[in-house]
Design a protein around this motif. Sequence first.
Motif, PDB file in Angstrom:
ATOM      1  N   ASP A 114     104.851  23.868  47.933  1.00 15.40           N
ATOM      2  CA  ASP A 114     105.130  24.866  48.966  1.00 15.40           C
ATOM      3  C   ASP A 114     104.700  24.348  50.344  1.00 15.40           C
ATOM      4  O   ASP A 114     104.136  25.082  51.163  1.00 15.40           O
ATOM      5  CB  ASP A 114     104.414  26.188  48.660  1.00 15.40           C
ATOM      6  N   GLN A 115     104.963  23.060  50.578  1.00 14.55           N
ATOM      7  CA  GLN A 115     104.616  22.443  51.849  1.00 14.55           C
ATOM      8  C   GLN A 115     105.503  21.216  52.054  1.00 14.55           C
ATOM      9  O   GLN A 115     105.724  20.437  51.121  1.00 14.55           O
ATOM     10  CB  GLN A 115     103.140  22.017  51.869  1.00 14.55           C
ATOM     11  N   SER A 116     106.042  21.059  53.258  1.00 14.09           N
ATOM     12  CA  SER A 116     106.926  19.927  53.534  1.00 14.09           C
ATOM     13  C   SER A 116     106.188  18.615  53.356  1.00 14.09           C
ATOM     14  O   SER A 116     104.964  18.528  53.525  1.00 14.09           O
ATOM     15  CB  SER A 116     107.492  20.028  54.951  1.00 14.09           C
ATOM     16  N   ARG A 117     106.948  17.574  52.989  1.00  9.38           N
ATOM     17  CA  ARG A 117     106.380  16.259  52.734  1.00  9.38           C
ATOM     18  C   ARG A 117     106.620  15.347  53.931  1.00  9.38           C
ATOM     19  O   ARG A 117     107.615  15.462  54.651  1.00  9.38           O
ATOM     20  CB  ARG A 117     106.971  15.619  51.469  1.00  9.38           C
ATOM     21  N   LEU A 118     105.737  14.415  54.119  1.00 12.04           N
ATOM     22  CA  LEU A 118     105.794  13.505  55.256  1.00 12.04           C
ATOM     23  C   LEU A 118     107.068  12.664  55.249  1.00 12.04           C
ATOM     24  O   LEU A 118     107.580  12.289  56.308  1.00 12.04           O
ATOM     25  CB  LEU A 118     104.559  12.596  55.251  1.00 12.04           C
ATOM     26  N   GLY A 119     107.615  12.393  54.070  1.00  8.59           N
ATOM     27  CA  GLY A 119     108.795  11.549  53.962  1.00  8.59           C
ATOM     28  C   GLY A 119     110.112  12.284  54.128  1.00  8.59           C
ATOM     29  O   GLY A 119     111.176  11.685  53.944  1.00  8.59           O
ATOM     30  N   GLU A 120     110.067  13.575  54.474  1.00  8.05           N
ATOM     31  CA  GLU A 120     111.291  14.345  54.699  1.00  8.05           C
ATOM     32  C   GLU A 120     111.688  14.303  56.177  1.00  8.05           C
ATOM     33  O   GLU A 120     110.822  14.262  57.061  1.00  8.05           O
ATOM     34  CB  GLU A 120     111.100  15.797  54.276  1.00  8.05           C
ATOM     35  N   SER A 121     112.981  14.325  56.423  1.00  6.38           N
ATOM     36  CA  SER A 121     113.450  14.388  57.811  1.00  6.38           C
ATOM     37  C   SER A 121     114.216  15.685  58.014  1.00  6.38           C
ATOM     38  O   SER A 121     113.955  16.675  57.337  1.00  6.38           O
ATOM     39  CB  SER A 121     114.302  13.154  58.138  1.00  6.38           C
ATOM     40  N   GLY A 122     115.183  15.691  58.950  1.00  4.30           N
ATOM     41  CA  GLY A 122     115.871  16.943  59.245  1.00  4.30           C
ATOM     42  C   GLY A 122     114.914  17.921  59.895  1.00  4.30           C
ATOM     43  O   GLY A 122     114.143  17.562  60.788  1.00  4.30           O
ATOM     44  N   GLU A 123     114.913  19.159  59.445  1.00  3.45           N
ATOM     45  CA  GLU A 123     114.034  20.181  60.022  1.00  3.45           C
ATOM     46  C   GLU A 123     112.560  19.917  59.727  1.00  3.45           C
ATOM     47  O   GLU A 123     111.678  20.486  60.371  1.00  3.45           O
ATOM     48  CB  GLU A 123     114.418  21.559  59.486  1.00  3.45           C
ATOM     49  N   PHE A 124     112.279  19.022  58.754  1.00  3.59           N
ATOM     50  CA  PHE A 124     110.896  18.747  58.374  1.00  3.59           C
ATOM     51  C   PHE A 124     110.366  17.444  58.964  1.00  3.59           C
ATOM     52  O   PHE A 124     109.265  17.014  58.626  1.00  3.59           O
ATOM     53  CB  PHE A 124     110.775  18.681  56.846  1.00  3.59           C
ATOM     54  N   LEU A 125     111.136  16.794  59.822  1.00  5.83           N
ATOM     55  CA  LEU A 125     110.750  15.499  60.361  1.00  5.83           C
ATOM     56  C   LEU A 125     109.401  15.576  61.076  1.00  5.83           C
ATOM     57  O   LEU A 125     109.164  16.456  61.896  1.00  5.83           O
ATOM     58  CB  LEU A 125     111.819  14.998  61.333  1.00  5.83           C
ATOM     59  N   THR A 126     108.516  14.647  60.758  1.00  5.86           N
ATOM     60  CA  THR A 126     107.179  14.601  61.333  1.00  5.86           C
ATOM     61  C   THR A 126     107.111  13.525  62.414  1.00  5.86           C
ATOM     62  O   THR A 126     107.452  12.367  62.165  1.00  5.86           O
ATOM     63  CB  THR A 126     106.125  14.291  60.258  1.00  5.86           C
ATOM     64  N   ILE A 127     106.681  13.920  63.599  1.00  2.00           N
ATOM     65  CA  ILE A 127     106.531  12.992  64.713  1.00  2.00           C
ATOM     66  C   ILE A 127     105.097  13.075  65.218  1.00  2.00           C
ATOM     67  O   ILE A 127     104.614  14.164  65.553  1.00  2.00           O
ATOM     68  CB  ILE A 127     107.522  13.313  65.843  1.00  2.00           C
ATOM     69  N   VAL A 128     104.431  11.941  65.230  1.00  4.50           N
ATOM     70  CA  VAL A 128     103.036  11.878  65.646  1.00  4.50           C
ATOM     71  C   VAL A 128     102.885  10.734  66.640  1.00  4.50           C
ATOM     72  O   VAL A 128     103.405   9.634  66.407  1.00  4.50           O
ATOM     73  CB  VAL A 128     102.099  11.622  64.441  1.00  4.50           C
ATOM     74  N   PRO A 129     102.204  10.938  67.752  1.00  2.00           N
ATOM     75  CA  PRO A 129     101.964   9.835  68.681  1.00  2.00           C
ATOM     76  C   PRO A 129     101.246   8.683  67.977  1.00  2.00           C
ATOM     77  O   PRO A 129     100.283   8.892  67.239  1.00  2.00           O
ATOM     78  CB  PRO A 129     101.068  10.470  69.753  1.00  2.00           C
ATOM     79  N   GLY A 130     101.745   7.471  68.203  1.00  2.00           N
ATOM     80  CA  GLY A 130     101.151   6.301  67.551  1.00  2.00           C
ATOM     81  C   GLY A 130     101.821   5.925  66.252  1.00  2.00           C
ATOM     82  O   GLY A 130     101.447   4.925  65.624  1.00  2.00           O
ATOM     83  N   LEU A 131     102.814   6.708  65.840  1.00  2.00           N
ATOM     84  CA  LEU A 131     103.551   6.448  64.598  1.00  2.00           C
ATOM     85  C   LEU A 131     105.044   6.392  64.905  1.00  2.00           C
ATOM     86  O   LEU A 131     105.599   7.353  65.453  1.00  2.00           O
ATOM     87  CB  LEU A 131     103.264   7.554  63.583  1.00  2.00           C
ATOM     88  N   ASP A 132     105.710   5.268  64.588  1.00  2.00           N
ATOM     89  CA  ASP A 132     107.159   5.173  64.777  1.00  2.00           C
ATOM     90  C   ASP A 132     107.848   5.849  63.598  1.00  2.00           C
ATOM     91  O   ASP A 132     107.805   5.364  62.471  1.00  2.00           O
ATOM     92  CB  ASP A 132     107.607   3.709  64.843  1.00  2.00           C
ATOM     93  N   THR A 133     108.486   6.981  63.854  1.00  2.00           N
ATOM     94  CA  THR A 133     109.210   7.714  62.825  1.00  2.00           C
ATOM     95  C   THR A 133     110.670   7.289  62.822  1.00  2.00           C
ATOM     96  O   THR A 133     111.334   7.344  63.863  1.00  2.00           O
ATOM     97  CB  THR A 133     109.109   9.235  63.063  1.00  2.00           C
ATOM     98  N   ILE A 134     111.165   6.866  61.647  1.00  2.00           N
ATOM     99  CA  ILE A 134     112.551   6.411  61.517  1.00  2.00           C
ATOM    100  C   ILE A 134     113.266   7.277  60.487  1.00  2.00           C
ATOM    101  O   ILE A 134     112.884   7.311  59.320  1.00  2.00           O
ATOM    102  CB  ILE A 134     112.606   4.932  61.094  1.00  2.00           C
TER     103      ILE A 134
END
Length: 369
Positions: A290-310
Motif C-alpha cells: 500500500d505504498q508506491s515503489r521507488l522503481g515506478e514511474s508515471g504518477e509515482f515517479l520519484t525525483i530527489v536532488p542528487g539522484l538522476d532519475t531515468i
Amino acid sequence: MINAFHILFCRCLAVIFLCMLASCAAPPPTTMAPRPVVTPWTTVDVFYGTNRKATGEVGPNHVFGTQLGDLRYGVCQVTIPATHAPGEIERPEWYKFEFSEDPVKHVTIRTLRHLSRDEFATVFSVARQEMNTEDILIFIHGFSNTFDESVRRTGQLCYDLGFPGIAMTYSWPSQGAFSVANYYRDEDYVRQSIPYLKQFLLDVVRNADGARINIIAHSMGNRLMTRTIAEIEKEAPQAVFNQIILAAPDVDAKVFKENIFPRMAGKARHFTLYASSEDKALMASRVLHDQSRLGESGEFLTIVPGLDTIDSTGVDPSTLGHSYYSSTRTLLNDIHDLVIESVPPEKRYLRHVPGRPAAYWQMVFDSDE
C-alpha cells in the motif's frame, strides 16, 4: 677396355637411378606453426561475497542454499558462449533436447573456489595487478534469485557492458522461487543481511586502495544496498563509491526520499535511478505494501536532488517488465556510457523532461528492440 667401359657405364646408371629415387622420395619434414586454439566461449572471473548457508554439495550451481549463514568469500569462473546474445543468459532448454550444461551453448559456472577473508584480499589484489585496472563492478540481485543465478548474471552483465575491470557479486539468501511466502521471507533476510554486506563492502573498499567501485542493485536488492550504504555512512565516512545504480528498486519511495537517501548522499560520486511505469512486479509490490515503489514511474515517479532519475518505460517488452537493466540493448548501452565512459545524462541518448516540479530524464529507445 670393354670391361672397364662397361663398369663405368653401370656406375653412371646407378648414380642416375639413385638421383631419380631421391627426387621421388618424400621431402624432409618442415616445422609447422601450431594452429591457434579457438575456444568457443569466453571466461569472466566473478568474485563473490555471500551470507548464504553452504549446502555441503560440491557442484558450483548448488554450493549455497537459501538459509542465512556466515559471510563467505570466493571467486567463480563464468563462461559466455561465442553465440551469446546480449542481454541473455543462455541455459539448457528441454524443448531443444538440452538436458545438461554446455559452455559452447550456455552461460555456465565452470569453477568455484572458496577463499578465506585474507585469501580474498590477496587474490583480488593479484587480479587487479594482472588486469591493470582501477575499476570494480559489484552486482546485488533481487527477489527470487539463487546464488548461481547471481553469479551468472554478473558474468553476463560485465561481458555485455564490456566492463574492463573486476566483476563481483553479493548474494544474500533469497529463496529463489516465486511465492508470497517467499517474498516475505526474502524481506526478512534482506534486513538480516545488512551487517554482512556492510562488512563485504568495507573489505572491498579497504583492499581496493582508491579504485573506482561501482554498484548495481536490482529490485529488492536495493533495500539491502541502500540501507547498507546508509549504515556505512555512520561507520566509515571515508568510503566513497563511484557510480551507484538503483535498477527497478523495490523500495518504499517515501521512506527512501525522506530517510534513506539523505544518509546516502555523499557516499558516491553519482547516483542513478532507472524506473518504469510498466513494471508489473513493482505494481504488485505497491499493492502488497500500500505504498508506491521507488522503481515506478508515471504518477509515482520519484525525483530527489542528487539522484538522476531515468524513466525507462517502454524499453522492456517482457511480461513482467522488471529486468530491463540487464536484458535490453538500450539499457546496457546507457549503463556502459554511465559506468565505463562517465558520460553525464545530458550527453547520453536521453530526453530531458522539465518540471514535475524538478527535471528528470526519459529513455529514448528503438521500438523494434
